[in-house]
Design an enzyme around this catalytic site. Structure first.
Site, PDB file in Angstrom:
ATOM      1  N   PRO A   1       0.083 -20.135  26.951  1.00  0.00           N
ATOM      2  CA  PRO A   1       0.639 -19.169  27.911  1.00  0.00           C
ATOM      3  C   PRO A   1      -0.559 -18.020  28.217  1.00  0.00           C
ATOM      4  O   PRO A   1      -1.149 -17.692  27.436  1.00  0.00           O
ATOM      5  CB  PRO A   1       1.943 -18.564  26.933  1.00  0.00           C
ATOM      6  CG  PRO A   1       1.331 -18.862  25.646  1.00  0.00           C
ATOM      7  CD  PRO A   1       0.380 -19.977  25.729  1.00  0.00           C
TER       8      PRO A   1
ATOM      9  N   ARG B   1     -11.698  -8.345  27.682  1.00  0.00           N
ATOM     10  CA  ARG B   1     -11.869  -8.062  26.163  1.00  0.00           C
ATOM     11  C   ARG B   1     -13.497  -8.235  25.751  1.00  0.00           C
ATOM     12  O   ARG B   1     -13.953  -9.110  25.952  1.00  0.00           O
ATOM     13  CB  ARG B   1     -10.914  -8.864  25.080  1.00  0.00           C
ATOM     14  CG  ARG B   1      -9.510  -8.608  25.544  1.00  0.00           C
ATOM     15  CD  ARG B   1      -8.779  -7.341  25.017  1.00  0.00           C
ATOM     16  NE  ARG B   1      -7.484  -7.410  25.574  1.00  0.00           N
ATOM     17  CZ  ARG B   1      -7.080  -6.310  26.359  1.00  0.00           C
ATOM     18  NH1 ARG B   1      -7.805  -6.009  27.262  1.00  0.00           N
ATOM     19  NH2 ARG B   1      -5.555  -6.397  26.385  1.00  0.00           N
TER      20      ARG B   1
ATOM     21  N   THR C   1      -9.393   0.130  15.417  1.00  0.00           N
ATOM     22  CA  THR C   1      -9.619  -0.674  16.367  1.00  0.00           C
ATOM     23  C   THR C   1     -10.024  -0.064  17.741  1.00  0.00           C
ATOM     24  O   THR C   1      -9.693   1.139  17.679  1.00  0.00           O
ATOM     25  CB  THR C   1      -8.237  -1.534  16.757  1.00  0.00           C
ATOM     26  OG1 THR C   1      -8.184  -2.003  18.068  1.00  0.00           O
ATOM     27  CG2 THR C   1      -7.092  -0.590  16.747  1.00  0.00           C
ATOM     28  N   ASP C   2     -10.733  -0.568  18.641  1.00  0.00           N
ATOM     29  CA  ASP C   2     -10.941   0.003  19.960  1.00  0.00           C
ATOM     30  C   ASP C   2      -9.786   0.336  20.662  1.00  0.00           C
ATOM     31  O   ASP C   2      -9.912   0.910  21.669  1.00  0.00           O
ATOM     32  CB  ASP C   2     -12.156  -0.741  20.508  1.00  0.00           C
ATOM     33  CG  ASP C   2     -11.465  -2.105  21.216  1.00  0.00           C
ATOM     34  OD1 ASP C   2     -10.336  -2.703  20.680  1.00  0.00           O
ATOM     35  OD2 ASP C   2     -12.416  -2.819  21.778  1.00  0.00           O
ATOM     36  N   GLU C   3      -8.644  -0.415  20.253  1.00  0.00           N
ATOM     37  CA  GLU C   3      -7.436  -0.116  21.218  1.00  0.00           C
ATOM     38  C   GLU C   3      -7.077   1.450  21.248  1.00  0.00           C
ATOM     39  O   GLU C   3      -6.053   1.907  21.884  1.00  0.00           O
ATOM     40  CB  GLU C   3      -6.384  -1.126  20.781  1.00  0.00           C
ATOM     41  CG  GLU C   3      -6.814  -2.848  21.052  1.00  0.00           C
ATOM     42  CD  GLU C   3      -5.676  -3.817  20.806  1.00  0.00           C
ATOM     43  OE1 GLU C   3      -4.419  -3.423  21.237  1.00  0.00           O
ATOM     44  OE2 GLU C   3      -6.053  -4.592  20.602  1.00  0.00           O
TER      45      GLU C   3
ATOM     46  N   TYR D   1       1.532  -0.485  18.416  1.00  0.00           N
ATOM     47  CA  TYR D   1       0.264  -0.981  17.677  1.00  0.00           C
ATOM     48  C   TYR D   1      -0.735   0.104  17.529  1.00  0.00           C
ATOM     49  O   TYR D   1      -1.197   0.697  16.490  1.00  0.00           O
ATOM     50  CB  TYR D   1       0.249  -2.223  17.763  1.00  0.00           C
ATOM     51  CG  TYR D   1      -1.503  -2.663  17.259  1.00  0.00           C
ATOM     52  CD1 TYR D   1      -1.625  -2.595  15.888  1.00  0.00           C
ATOM     53  CD2 TYR D   1      -2.494  -2.718  18.080  1.00  0.00           C
ATOM     54  CE1 TYR D   1      -2.623  -2.930  15.265  1.00  0.00           C
ATOM     55  CE2 TYR D   1      -3.796  -3.078  17.323  1.00  0.00           C
ATOM     56  CZ  TYR D   1      -3.985  -3.106  16.015  1.00  0.00           C
ATOM     57  OH  TYR D   1      -5.117  -3.291  15.650  1.00  0.00           O
TER      58      TYR D   1
ATOM     59  N   LYS E   1      -2.283   2.916  14.601  1.00  0.00           N
ATOM     60  CA  LYS E   1      -3.665   2.719  14.335  1.00  0.00           C
ATOM     61  C   LYS E   1      -4.184   4.224  14.577  1.00  0.00           C
ATOM     62  O   LYS E   1      -5.129   4.651  13.670  1.00  0.00           O
ATOM     63  CB  LYS E   1      -4.360   1.787  14.957  1.00  0.00           C
ATOM     64  CG  LYS E   1      -4.113   0.402  14.316  1.00  0.00           C
ATOM     65  CD  LYS E   1      -4.276   0.253  12.873  1.00  0.00           C
ATOM     66  CE  LYS E   1      -5.616   0.114  12.440  1.00  0.00           C
ATOM     67  NZ  LYS E   1      -5.953   0.082  10.974  1.00  0.00           N
TER      68      LYS E   1
ATOM     69  N   ILE F   1       0.648  -1.165   0.166  1.00  0.00           N
ATOM     70  CA  ILE F   1       0.104  -0.039  -0.086  1.00  0.00           C
ATOM     71  C   ILE F   1       0.890   1.288  -0.123  1.00  0.00           C
ATOM     72  O   ILE F   1       0.535   2.223  -0.374  1.00  0.00           O
ATOM     73  CB  ILE F   1      -0.913   0.082   1.263  1.00  0.00           C
ATOM     74  CG1 ILE F   1      -0.183  -0.185   2.502  1.00  0.00           C
ATOM     75  CG2 ILE F   1      -2.117  -0.951   0.931  1.00  0.00           C
ATOM     76  CD1 ILE F   1      -1.010   0.372   3.681  1.00  0.00           C
TER      77      ILE F   1
ATOM     78  N   ALA G   1      -1.124   3.063  18.701  1.00  0.00           N
ATOM     79  CA  ALA G   1      -0.694   4.391  18.530  1.00  0.00           C
ATOM     80  C   ALA G   1      -0.473   4.491  16.972  1.00  0.00           C
ATOM     81  O   ALA G   1      -1.088   5.529  16.543  1.00  0.00           O
ATOM     82  CB  ALA G   1       0.645   4.681  19.056  1.00  0.00           C
TER      83      ALA G   1
END
Lengths: 328, 278
Positions: free
Chosen positions: A206, A215, A127-129, A151, A155, A64, A153
């Protein structure tokens, strides 16, 4: 209608492509889909095998960030749905370079190409993050962004850039922010497919820290259906949260996965918590419900049982991916 | 491990820039082999050594034989093998790009890049498998009616098209082959001296259930058909002998004997016609 889907060989993008070609979305019947994907470690052409023979589908192996390539693809396009992104938080903790390059600069290249070619419609998938952690309640779309991982940040940067192209240039772009996705074709580095594929092979899993992180789980079919709704009916410059309505702690999720694979807690290894690990994400989805009539349709228990069965039935899909990524 | 195997046939002048481009075509360690089938008076050994490539000599038993020998000389079995003419320049990162495509589907047996001619045009390096109809049509008309439908179908030309697609076969001038598939198929069929060994490989790969994928996102530039320019008439003869051999194998059996005669006649006509014009 001709749609360019970036990241269309990935987990969520390929789901959107398959469902579009299967004419599952009102307003997108008969649409042609061009997939643009760099086929990095998580892009997988086998995700598109079910629709690979459709004359309405074509594939471009490309980046892209390659503006020249975009100039060959954009003429004749009616819309872009932009999924392409580096998305694994753990990888962004180790090195954030590619996250900034792909997520921020890649989005900018797409937005600029959209301007050059007077593109009619752009949906930016996020994302909601980007909102950061929330102890109680749910974020709505007005909430200021406080991303905590490299990540999220990156987005957030791309979201703000997309929004600015509406404010500055009048680009017809909408932004979606989803909660945690799950479903078939999910790359086995993410928690659900990693746990399922380990447990059905009698391997340990793990669990970060105490497993108290919460979540909201969203089935990928619900997510992509909501994206199609936003593409067809969403307003320019607007942001739409997309959630699944099932909140679980990682400990609860682990228990469900143990139960559905017939294993117990002796298969769980506690590992040190991830750096900057957000405790809870939760999105308010009343805007997309009110404006576009979206509601999640896949009950989590059913969705999870289907996923476990899918990973049992599709070993030939995930085993080579796991070996390649040297994951256990 | 990724291996790169090339065959040098008096290719000293192109070998150095080729190997330099190979080094920049991947971020991973490469095992590079130069097979020299015209070693008399050749500097290929020295050039190969200067790039850390291994060097193997061969009597000239053709391109496929040279490549097979090069692959056999590799210590470990390779995950991917780039089979490549030395008169090419690889774009930086192009090997990793092709590998990314190949790794994205376990059914992909080979991936071919866009091959650019020296003038920047795209060479038709990913074609359909020759069939009776396209074979006869292409053989009879390619030189007198350039846009005839049989030639178009065979060449499958779509120069600037960035879309990835499946091909019947990929040019042996440059293609990345999955090591396990190369092994499974026992490499190139050495009975082709030159030309059509790649068509034959694509055909056998297809029969074994593997995809041949054209990925124009990676590009290589042909600096000139170096070692074949010198002996054009002989090469033309080799081309038509190989075409005959391939079609005879694809359409084998007693009942297809008349068809093979027609194909052979068509190719002979083309061969004579071309020789008269070159």
């Amino acid at each position: 209608m001709r749609i360019l889907v970036t990241g269309g060989a990935g987990f969520i993008g390929s789901n959107f492509v398959r469902r579009t070609i299967e004419d599952k979305y009102p307003g997108l019947e008969g649409a042609e889909v061009v997939v643009l994907d760099a086929l990095t470690y998580s892009g997988n052409l086998q995700n598109l095998t079910p629709i690979a023979d459709s004359p309405r589908y074509s594939f471009v192996h490309g980046d892209i960030r390659d503006g020249k390539l975009l100039d060959t693809l954009f003429p004749g396009l009616d819309a872009v749905v932009h999924f392409a992104a580096e998305s694994h938080v753990d990888r962004s903790v180790m090195d954030s370079t590619i996250f900034v390059e792909t997520n921020v600069l890649g989005t900018q290249q797409l937005l600029d190409a959209a301007l050059r070619h007077n593109l009619a419609r752009f949906v930016h998938v996020s994302t909601d993050e980007v909102y950061g952690s929330i102890a109680e309640g749910s974020w709505n779309e007005e909430r200021a962004l406080e991303p905590n991982s490299p990540y999220s940040a990156s987005k957030a940067g791309s979201d703000l850039l997309a929004r600015s192209y509406h404010r500055t240039h009048g680009l017809n772009v909408s932004i979606t922010r989803c909660s945690n996705n799950y479903g078939p074709y999910h790359f086995p580095e993410k928690v659900i497919p990693l746990f399922v594929s380990n447990l059905i092979d009698d391997a340990h899993v793990p669990l970060y820290g105490e497993g108290n992180n919460i979540r909201d789980w969203l089935h990928v079919d619900d997510h992509t259906r909501a994206i199609a709704m936003v593409l067809v009916g969403g307003r320019a410059g607007e942001i739409y949260n997309i959630g699944g309505g099932t909140e679980l702690t990682n400990k609860e999720l682990t228990q469900l996965l143990l139960t559905s694979t017939g294993k117990d807690w002796s298969y769980v290894d506690r590992v040190a918590d991830r750096l900057g690990h957000d405790l809870r994400y939760s999105v308010d989805i009343s805007k997309i419900q009110a404006e576009l009539g979206y509601a999640p349709e896949v009950p989590f228990e059913q969705g999870l049982a289907d996923v476990v069965q899918w990973y049992r039935d599709n070993r030939q899909w995930w085993e080579p991916l796991k070996a390649r990524a040297a994951l256990t | 491990m990724i291996a790169v195997v090339t065959v040098s046939h008096g290719s000293d002048d192109v070998l150095q820039p080729f190997l330099a481009s190979v080094a920049a075509a991947s971020q991973h360690p490469l095992s590079v082999v130069v097979v020299d089938n015209k070693p008399e008076g050749s500097a290929a050994k020295t050039i190969a050594a200067s790039f850390g490539a291994s060097y193997v000599t061969d009597v000239n038993r053709g391109y496929g034989h040279g490549i097979n020998l090069g692959v056999a000389s590799l210590g470990d079995s390779a995950d991917w093998i780039l089979v490549c003419n030395p008169d090419l320049l690889l774009e930086p990162g192009s090997i990793d790009w092709l590998r990314g495509c190949g790794e994205s589907d376990s059914r992909i047996g080979a991936v071919g890049p866009r091959i650019l001619n020296a003038d920047g045009t795209t060479y038709a390096s990913a074609r359909s498998l020759p069939s009776i109809r396209t074979g006869i049509g292409h053989a009879l008309f390619a030189n007198v009616w350039k846009s005839n439908p049989w030639t178009r179908r065979y060449l499958h030309v779509s120069a600037a098209d960035p879309h990835q697609r499946d091909a019947g076969w990929l040019s042996g001038a440059c293609l990345l082959i999955r090591g396990s598939v190369f092994e499974q198929l026992s490499g190139f069929d050495e009975s082709y001296f030159m030309y059509f060994e790649d068509v034959d490989l694509g055909y056998r790969m297809h029969k074994a259930g593997y995809r041949s994928v054209y990925d124009p996102g990676a590009a290589v530039t042909h600096t000139g058909a170096h070692s074949t320019q010198i002996e054009s008439a002989r090469m033309l003869k080799a081309h038509h002998e190989s075409a005959n051999r391939f079609l005879a194998r694809k359409y084998h059996g007693h009942l297809l004997w008349p068809l093979r005669q027609v194909l052979a006649a068509g190719l002979a006509v083309r061969s004579r016609f071309q020789q008269g014009h070159e």
